[in-house]
Scaffold this motif. Structure first.
Motif, mmCIF file in Angstrom:
data_model
loop_
_atom_site.group_PDB
_atom_site.id
_atom_site.type_symbol
_atom_site.label_atom_id
_atom_site.label_comp_id
_atom_site.label_asym_id
_atom_site.label_seq_id
_atom_site.Cartn_x
_atom_site.Cartn_y
_atom_site.Cartn_z
ATOM 1 N N ALA A 221 0.823 -1.182 -0.121
ATOM 2 C CA ALA A 221 -0.013 0.045 0.017
ATOM 3 C C ALA A 221 0.768 1.139 -0.056
ATOM 4 O O ALA A 221 0.485 2.219 -0.687
ATOM 5 C CB ALA A 221 -1.014 -0.091 1.129
ATOM 6 N N VAL A 222 1.961 1.205 0.727
ATOM 7 C CA VAL A 222 2.851 2.522 0.861
ATOM 8 C C VAL A 222 3.459 2.494 -0.450
ATOM 9 O O VAL A 222 3.629 3.867 -1.199
ATOM 10 C CB VAL A 222 4.013 2.275 1.847
ATOM 11 N N ARG A 223 3.705 1.524 -1.338
ATOM 12 C CA ARG A 223 4.663 1.664 -2.618
ATOM 13 C C ARG A 223 3.400 2.112 -3.869
ATOM 14 O O ARG A 223 3.671 2.928 -4.419
ATOM 15 C CB ARG A 223 5.161 0.048 -3.101
ATOM 16 N N ALA A 224 2.224 1.682 -3.277
ATOM 17 C CA ALA A 224 1.204 2.164 -4.187
ATOM 18 C C ALA A 224 1.020 3.639 -4.027
ATOM 19 O O ALA A 224 0.707 4.468 -5.305
ATOM 20 C CB ALA A 224 -0.114 1.612 -4.015
ATOM 21 N N THR A 225 0.967 4.189 -2.953
ATOM 22 C CA THR A 225 1.012 5.775 -2.662
ATOM 23 C C THR A 225 2.120 6.383 -3.267
ATOM 24 O O THR A 225 2.072 7.590 -3.773
ATOM 25 C CB THR A 225 1.107 5.840 -1.092
ATOM 26 N N THR A 226 3.341 6.003 -3.131
ATOM 27 C CA THR A 226 4.519 6.406 -3.828
ATOM 28 C C THR A 226 4.300 6.476 -5.407
ATOM 29 O O THR A 226 4.687 7.392 -5.989
ATOM 30 C CB THR A 226 5.669 5.475 -3.447
ATOM 31 N N GLY A 227 3.754 5.255 -6.049
ATOM 32 C CA GLY A 227 3.533 5.465 -7.322
ATOM 33 C C GLY A 227 2.506 6.421 -7.924
ATOM 34 O O GLY A 227 2.681 7.109 -8.809
ATOM 35 N N GLN A 228 1.482 6.964 -7.131
ATOM 36 C CA GLN A 228 0.721 7.749 -7.351
ATOM 37 C C GLN A 228 1.110 9.115 -7.109
ATOM 38 O O GLN A 228 0.910 10.080 -8.125
ATOM 39 C CB GLN A 228 -0.398 7.650 -6.274
ATOM 40 N N THR A 229 2.119 9.299 -6.380
ATOM 41 C CA THR A 229 2.645 10.775 -6.196
ATOM 42 C C THR A 229 3.872 10.960 -7.449
ATOM 43 O O THR A 229 3.567 11.819 -8.069
ATOM 44 C CB THR A 229 3.904 10.702 -4.932
ATOM 45 N N ILE A 230 4.328 9.717 -7.891
ATOM 46 C CA ILE A 230 5.405 9.898 -9.109
ATOM 47 C C ILE A 230 4.452 10.098 -10.188
ATOM 48 O O ILE A 230 4.640 11.032 -11.157
ATOM 49 C CB ILE A 230 6.113 8.556 -9.068
ATOM 50 N N GLU B 185 15.890 18.774 -6.843
ATOM 51 C CA GLU B 185 15.528 19.515 -5.647
ATOM 52 C C GLU B 185 13.807 19.249 -5.469
ATOM 53 O O GLU B 185 13.393 18.944 -4.166
ATOM 54 C CB GLU B 185 15.671 20.873 -5.522
ATOM 55 N N VAL B 186 13.261 19.267 -6.280
ATOM 56 C CA VAL B 186 11.726 18.874 -6.109
ATOM 57 C C VAL B 186 11.337 17.461 -5.768
ATOM 58 O O VAL B 186 10.786 17.150 -4.830
ATOM 59 C CB VAL B 186 10.861 19.319 -7.400
ATOM 60 N N ILE B 187 12.061 16.630 -6.574
ATOM 61 C CA ILE B 187 11.774 15.159 -6.417
ATOM 62 C C ILE B 187 12.268 14.778 -5.063
ATOM 63 O O ILE B 187 11.705 13.971 -4.273
ATOM 64 C CB ILE B 187 12.664 14.355 -7.339
ATOM 65 N N SER B 188 13.390 15.337 -4.462
ATOM 66 C CA SER B 188 13.947 14.959 -3.152
ATOM 67 C C SER B 188 12.831 15.441 -1.933
ATOM 68 O O SER B 188 13.185 14.844 -0.932
ATOM 69 C CB SER B 188 15.365 15.616 -2.932
ATOM 70 N N ARG B 189 12.074 16.161 -2.399
ATOM 71 C CA ARG B 189 10.871 16.445 -1.144
ATOM 72 C C ARG B 189 9.740 15.604 -1.368
ATOM 73 O O ARG B 189 8.684 16.038 -0.478
ATOM 74 C CB ARG B 189 10.844 17.966 -1.191
ATOM 75 N N THR B 190 9.607 14.589 -2.204
ATOM 76 C CA THR B 190 8.565 13.858 -2.582
ATOM 77 C C THR B 190 8.481 12.554 -1.633
ATOM 78 O O THR B 190 7.445 11.859 -1.492
ATOM 79 C CB THR B 190 8.225 13.505 -3.931
ATOM 80 N N GLY B 191 9.598 12.100 -1.109
ATOM 81 C CA GLY B 191 9.672 11.039 -0.427
ATOM 82 C C GLY B 191 9.915 9.741 -1.211
ATOM 83 O O GLY B 191 9.868 8.514 -0.710
ATOM 84 N N VAL B 192 10.234 9.878 -2.496
ATOM 85 C CA VAL B 192 10.569 8.669 -3.170
ATOM 86 C C VAL B 192 12.124 8.368 -2.779
ATOM 87 O O VAL B 192 12.761 9.087 -2.131
ATOM 88 C CB VAL B 192 10.530 9.128 -4.884
ATOM 89 N N PRO B 193 12.642 7.067 -3.431
ATOM 90 C CA PRO B 193 14.050 6.951 -2.718
ATOM 91 C C PRO B 193 15.016 7.898 -3.283
ATOM 92 O O PRO B 193 14.855 8.387 -4.447
ATOM 93 C CB PRO B 193 14.169 5.498 -3.548
ATOM 94 N N ARG B 194 16.108 7.931 -2.309
ATOM 95 C CA ARG B 194 16.982 9.058 -2.893
ATOM 96 C C ARG B 194 17.742 8.830 -4.027
ATOM 97 O O ARG B 194 18.224 9.778 -4.665
ATOM 98 C CB ARG B 194 18.214 8.965 -1.412
#
Length: 451
Positions: free
Chosen positions: A265-274, A356-365
């Motif tokens: 479920a956490v991965r799905a949320t990350t996918g939606q953000t991306i 810089e924007v991506i680093s604030r979204t919680g996706v892998p570093r």
């Protein structure tokens, strides 16, 4: 080679690749089906040994098949069912009494349990719920079932003859030698399953077999190790407590399965953000419709060609989808979003703003790092930051390929001619602007992305 000749060569390679992919799956399905039919026929002729035990393991396998989970890389797994089948294959004495079910009954029980586990998928669909294919029409379910039958049959073929022949009696069930023997057989069965899964994955995705096998072996240290350990534990505990070992020692695996569902479920949320970030540049009019998806598809095709594993491919896809986020900082959009036609300095500035924007979204570093470096020259380090990551070099080629192809379409060129022209432009920058290995890989895969 002329344009039509090269296009024919690419088409021929694609057709041969798809034929090879289908033949691997069909061969595995045929082998599993033949094994099940042989096992069912043998059991029908000889009868069922220890009926109560066989029914208990059949129910456990069916239950496990009903509560499947999806692992990273779109792998489907039924941990409880897999552990139950392995435990039955490795079952020796039951409450101190010998068993005599043998290899073929293990396969038959596993096959019947799989079929019973598919029955809930046949229930009529309720109004308002999305359509789901029946289990036998789902390639992932068929491949999982074939792997399970073959790997469990392998485990039973190694253990059962030695047990029924009395060779295992030399080891005391309470001693370390018996446990070491079970561990060895279970490890071999896990290796067999990983090899089969790697063959299917390589044939289905075009991923190189060594990289696919590495991915599958890595997965053994996650839920795979829990399945193997539970199967061994159930087979050992059944020797002392009987069939009560099945629900008792499968409960921890069920709890682990619930944890995996939450992680999914956490991965799905990350996918939606991306996905939202990838669409932002298109909605704002900075990039053409579908550009991010096409770049991601081409980048993943290149990554597979260059031998990246599943985790690396997932990070590559994330970075490719969000590679243009930095364009949102521009006052005026770049014509057609074609950053590949800008100066190197401007490309680097946009890439770092996007990072810089991506680093604030919680996706892998690693995703932000790949986007930050995708405009750096591939011929050497930039700013003392070290070599450019392979993923960044792949995205740069994939992005430039789509920008050049879009420009060719705008000039009215045909698709095949446009692809050849884009490839020739990339070859002119081979080794300087664009990584030579990646450009060569693009020539091999034909730059196949979604249009």
């Amino acid at each position: 080679m002329t344009g039509p000749g090269r296009a024919a060569l690419v088409l021929g390679r694609t057709v041969r690749s798809r034929a090879a992919r289908g033949s691997t799956a069909r061969a595995m399905h045929a082998a599993a089906a033949a094994l099940v039919l042989l096992a069912l026929g043998a059991v029908a002729v000889r009868g069922v040994a220890e009926v109560r035990v066989a029914l208990a393991f059949t129910a456990l396998i069916a239950l496990g098949e009903c509560v499947r989970i999806t692992l990273p890389g779109d792998r489907e797994q039924a941990p409880i069912g897999a552990a139950g089948a392995l435990a039955y294959a490795l079952l020796g004495p039951l409450r101190g009494l010998p068993t005599a079910h043998g290899i073929l009954q293990v396969v038959a029980v596993t096959g019947i349990g799989l079929l019973l586990g598919w029955l809930p998928g046949l229930a009529p669909r309720r109004p308002g719920r999305p359509y789901r294919r029946p289990p036998w029409a789902d390639p992932a379910r068929r491949e999982s079932a074939a792997r399970r039958l073959l790997s469990v049959g392998f485990a039973a073929a190694v253990f059962q003859p030695l047990y029924n022949g009395g060779l295992v009696d030399r080891f005391s069930p309470e001693g370390p030698a018996y446990g070491a023997f079970l561990t060895t057989v279970a490890a071999l069965a896990a290796l067999c399953d990983a090899t089969l899964a790697a063959l299917l994955r390589a044939s289905a995705t075009g991923l190189r077999f060594p990289a696919a096998l590495e991915d599958e072996l890595r997965s053994l240290f996650g839920i795979g190790s829990a399945i193997v350990a539970t199967g061994m534990l159930v087979s050992l505990a059944a020797g002392e407590v009987g069939l009560w070992a099945l629900p008792l020692f499968c409960t921890p695996l069920l709890l682990a399965q619930i944890s995996f569902r939450r992680a999914a479920a956490v991965r799905a949320t990350t996918g939606q953000t991306i996905a939202s970030l990838a669409r932002a540049t298109e909605v704002a009019g900075y990039t053409p419709h579908g550009h991010a998806r096409r770049v991601a598809d081409t980048a993943c095709a290149l990554g597979r060609e260059l031998g990246l594993g599943t985790r690396e491919l997932a990070l590559l896809e994330y970075a490719a989808l969000m590679h243009d986020v930095g364009q949102l900082s521009l006052v005026e959009p770049v014509p057609n979003g074609a950053t590949a036609l800008l100066s190197c300095a401007e490309q680097q500035r946009i890439a770092r703003l996007g990072s810089e924007v991506i680093s604030r979204t919680g996706v892998p570093r690693q995703v932000a790092e790949q986007v930050a470096r995708l405009a750096d020259p591939c011929s050497g380090p930039a700013g003392g930051e070290g070599p450019v990551p392979l993923a960044a070099r792949i995205i740069r080629v994939a992005n430039a390929h789509d920008d050049l192809l879009t420009a060719a379409r705008g000039r009215g060129l045909g698709e095949a001619v446009g692809r050849l022209e884009a490839l020739e432009v990339l070859r002119l920058g081979r080794g300087r602007v664009y990584d030579a290995r990646v450009v060569d890989a693009l020539a091999r895969v034909g730059g196949q992305g979604r249009d």
